[in-house]
Design a protein around this motif. Structure first.
Motif, mmCIF file in Angstrom:
data_model
loop_
_atom_site.group_PDB
_atom_site.id
_atom_site.type_symbol
_atom_site.label_atom_id
_atom_site.label_comp_id
_atom_site.label_asym_id
_atom_site.label_seq_id
_atom_site.Cartn_x
_atom_site.Cartn_y
_atom_site.Cartn_z
ATOM 1 N N GLY A 49 0.794 -1.221 0.000
ATOM 2 C CA GLY A 49 0.000 0.000 0.000
ATOM 3 C C GLY A 49 0.824 1.268 0.000
ATOM 4 O O GLY A 49 0.292 2.370 0.019
ATOM 5 N N LYS A 50 2.129 1.138 -0.065
ATOM 6 C CA LYS A 50 3.021 2.293 -0.077
ATOM 7 C C LYS A 50 3.280 2.718 -1.521
ATOM 8 O O LYS A 50 3.610 1.893 -2.370
ATOM 9 C CB LYS A 50 4.341 1.925 0.597
ATOM 10 N N SER A 51 3.114 4.023 -1.786
ATOM 11 C CA SER A 51 3.361 4.579 -3.114
ATOM 12 C C SER A 51 4.587 5.466 -3.086
ATOM 13 O O SER A 51 4.812 6.193 -2.125
ATOM 14 C CB SER A 51 2.168 5.420 -3.576
ATOM 15 N N CYS A 52 5.356 5.422 -4.173
ATOM 16 C CA CYS A 52 6.529 6.275 -4.315
ATOM 17 C C CYS A 52 6.447 7.014 -5.646
ATOM 18 O O CYS A 52 6.036 6.435 -6.661
ATOM 19 C CB CYS A 52 7.813 5.451 -4.282
ATOM 20 N N VAL A 53 6.853 8.281 -5.628
ATOM 21 C CA VAL A 53 6.880 9.076 -6.850
ATOM 22 C C VAL A 53 8.056 8.612 -7.695
ATOM 23 O O VAL A 53 9.192 8.590 -7.234
ATOM 24 C CB VAL A 53 7.010 10.579 -6.537
ATOM 25 N N ILE A 54 7.762 8.231 -8.922
ATOM 26 C CA ILE A 54 8.785 7.825 -9.874
ATOM 27 C C ILE A 54 9.266 9.042 -10.659
ATOM 28 O O ILE A 54 10.446 9.231 -10.890
ATOM 29 C CB ILE A 54 8.253 6.755 -10.850
ATOM 30 N N SER A 55 8.307 9.894 -11.041
ATOM 31 C CA SER A 55 8.630 11.097 -11.784
ATOM 32 C C SER A 55 7.431 12.028 -11.751
ATOM 33 O O SER A 55 6.309 11.599 -11.466
ATOM 34 C CB SER A 55 8.981 10.738 -13.235
ATOM 35 N N SER A 56 7.655 13.302 -12.040
ATOM 36 C CA SER A 56 6.567 14.268 -12.141
ATOM 37 C C SER A 56 7.008 15.408 -13.036
ATOM 38 O O SER A 56 8.205 15.609 -13.249
ATOM 39 C CB SER A 56 6.165 14.786 -10.758
ATOM 40 N N GLY A 57 6.035 16.139 -13.549
ATOM 41 C CA GLY A 57 6.393 17.244 -14.413
ATOM 42 C C GLY A 57 5.187 18.012 -14.901
ATOM 43 O O GLY A 57 4.093 17.918 -14.340
ATOM 44 N N GLU A 58 5.394 18.741 -15.976
ATOM 45 C CA GLU A 58 4.356 19.560 -16.576
ATOM 46 C C GLU A 58 4.314 19.303 -18.072
ATOM 47 O O GLU A 58 5.254 18.757 -18.640
ATOM 48 C CB GLU A 58 4.637 21.032 -16.299
ATOM 49 N N GLY A 59 3.236 19.711 -18.706
ATOM 50 C CA GLY A 59 3.117 19.596 -20.152
ATOM 51 C C GLY A 59 2.599 18.251 -20.635
ATOM 52 O O GLY A 59 2.892 17.850 -21.759
ATOM 53 N N TRP A 60 1.820 17.554 -19.810
ATOM 54 C CA TRP A 60 1.275 16.253 -20.205
ATOM 55 C C TRP A 60 0.320 16.419 -21.374
ATOM 56 O O TRP A 60 -0.503 17.329 -21.397
ATOM 57 C CB TRP A 60 0.528 15.606 -19.041
ATOM 58 N N GLN A 61 0.419 15.536 -22.364
ATOM 59 C CA GLN A 61 -0.507 15.492 -23.480
ATOM 60 C C GLN A 61 -0.966 14.065 -23.650
ATOM 61 O O GLN A 61 -0.149 13.162 -23.792
ATOM 62 C CB GLN A 61 0.153 15.981 -24.765
ATOM 63 N N SER A 62 -2.266 13.848 -23.605
ATOM 64 C CA SER A 62 -2.817 12.500 -23.757
ATOM 65 C C SER A 62 -2.997 12.175 -25.236
ATOM 66 O O SER A 62 -3.320 13.029 -26.043
ATOM 67 C CB SER A 62 -4.164 12.389 -23.046
ATOM 68 N N THR A 63 -2.778 10.897 -25.544
ATOM 69 C CA THR A 63 -3.036 10.392 -26.883
ATOM 70 C C THR A 63 -3.846 9.124 -26.762
ATOM 71 O O THR A 63 -3.863 8.481 -25.709
ATOM 72 C CB THR A 63 -1.731 10.074 -27.630
ATOM 73 N N THR A 64 -4.522 8.754 -27.815
ATOM 74 C CA THR A 64 -5.285 7.509 -27.817
ATOM 75 C C THR A 64 -4.387 6.400 -28.344
ATOM 76 O O THR A 64 -3.772 6.520 -29.401
ATOM 77 C CB THR A 64 -6.518 7.639 -28.730
ATOM 78 N N VAL A 65 -4.301 5.317 -27.578
ATOM 79 C CA VAL A 65 -3.494 4.174 -27.965
ATOM 80 C C VAL A 65 -4.442 3.048 -28.372
ATOM 81 O O VAL A 65 -5.361 2.710 -27.630
ATOM 82 C CB VAL A 65 -2.585 3.705 -26.814
ATOM 83 N N VAL A 66 -4.217 2.493 -29.550
ATOM 84 C CA VAL A 66 -5.036 1.394 -30.045
ATOM 85 C C VAL A 66 -4.190 0.126 -30.005
ATOM 86 O O VAL A 66 -3.090 0.086 -30.591
ATOM 87 C CB VAL A 66 -5.522 1.679 -31.486
ATOM 88 N N ALA A 67 -4.680 -0.880 -29.284
ATOM 89 C CA ALA A 67 -3.939 -2.137 -29.163
ATOM 90 C C ALA A 67 -3.671 -2.728 -30.539
ATOM 91 O O ALA A 67 -4.546 -2.784 -31.399
ATOM 92 C CB ALA A 67 -4.731 -3.124 -28.324
ATOM 93 N N GLY A 68 -2.431 -3.125 -30.758
ATOM 94 C CA GLY A 68 -2.037 -3.763 -32.004
ATOM 95 C C GLY A 68 -1.714 -2.802 -33.135
ATOM 96 O O GLY A 68 -1.286 -3.218 -34.206
ATOM 97 N N ALA A 69 -1.914 -1.517 -32.918
ATOM 98 C CA ALA A 69 -1.619 -0.546 -33.962
ATOM 99 C C ALA A 69 -0.129 -0.256 -34.003
ATOM 100 O O ALA A 69 0.513 -0.138 -32.970
ATOM 101 C CB ALA A 69 -2.380 0.751 -33.724
ATOM 102 N N GLY A 70 0.422 -0.170 -35.182
ATOM 103 C CA GLY A 70 1.835 0.157 -35.328
ATOM 104 C C GLY A 70 2.070 1.638 -35.084
ATOM 105 O O GLY A 70 1.181 2.446 -35.221
ATOM 106 N N VAL A 71 3.280 1.934 -34.717
ATOM 107 C CA VAL A 71 3.635 3.333 -34.456
ATOM 108 C C VAL A 71 4.238 3.964 -35.677
ATOM 109 O O VAL A 71 4.915 3.395 -36.417
ATOM 110 C CB VAL A 71 4.619 3.445 -33.264
#
Length: 101
Positions: free
Chosen positions: A79-101
């Motif tokens: 139940g213990k959480s640790c911060v791995i990283s943080s920042g600013e400027g997040w942009q979400s994208t839609t990821v489609v399973a099996g789709a090539g990049v």
């Protein structure tokens, strides 16, 4: 206000995390998951956006805000959480399973 020092201060991790020049990079920022989630919500308006299973002992979570701040937490089965990283400027994208990049 810089995110990492604000998060540290809000979690009241004590003087051990601070040195004469600021935050010690060798000290993890950890707390009970419920406390960490509450602080991310209150101070940065961040909510869960993604979750991934690391292994049988941990999950990785991404929290984001409408203003673009983000935090990545690793949470163990204890139940213990640790911060791995943080920042600013997040942009979400839609990821489609099996789709090539």
């Amino acid at each position: 206000m810089p995110r990492l020092p604000t998060l540290i201060a809000s979690l009241s991790l004590g003087a051990a995390l601070f040195s004469a020049t600021g935050v010690r990079a060798d000290e993890p920022i950890c707390s009970a998951r419920a406390d960490m989630v509450a602080k991310l919500s209150k101070h940065f308006k961040e909510i869960p956006a993604a979750l991934g299973v690391v292994d049988e002992r941990a999950v990785l979570e991404v929290f984001v805000s409408d203003s673009g701040t983000w935090t990545i937490l690793a949470t163990g089965t204890d139940g213990k959480s640790c911060v791995i990283s943080s920042g600013e400027g997040w942009q979400s994208t839609t990821v489609v399973a099996g789709a090539g990049v």
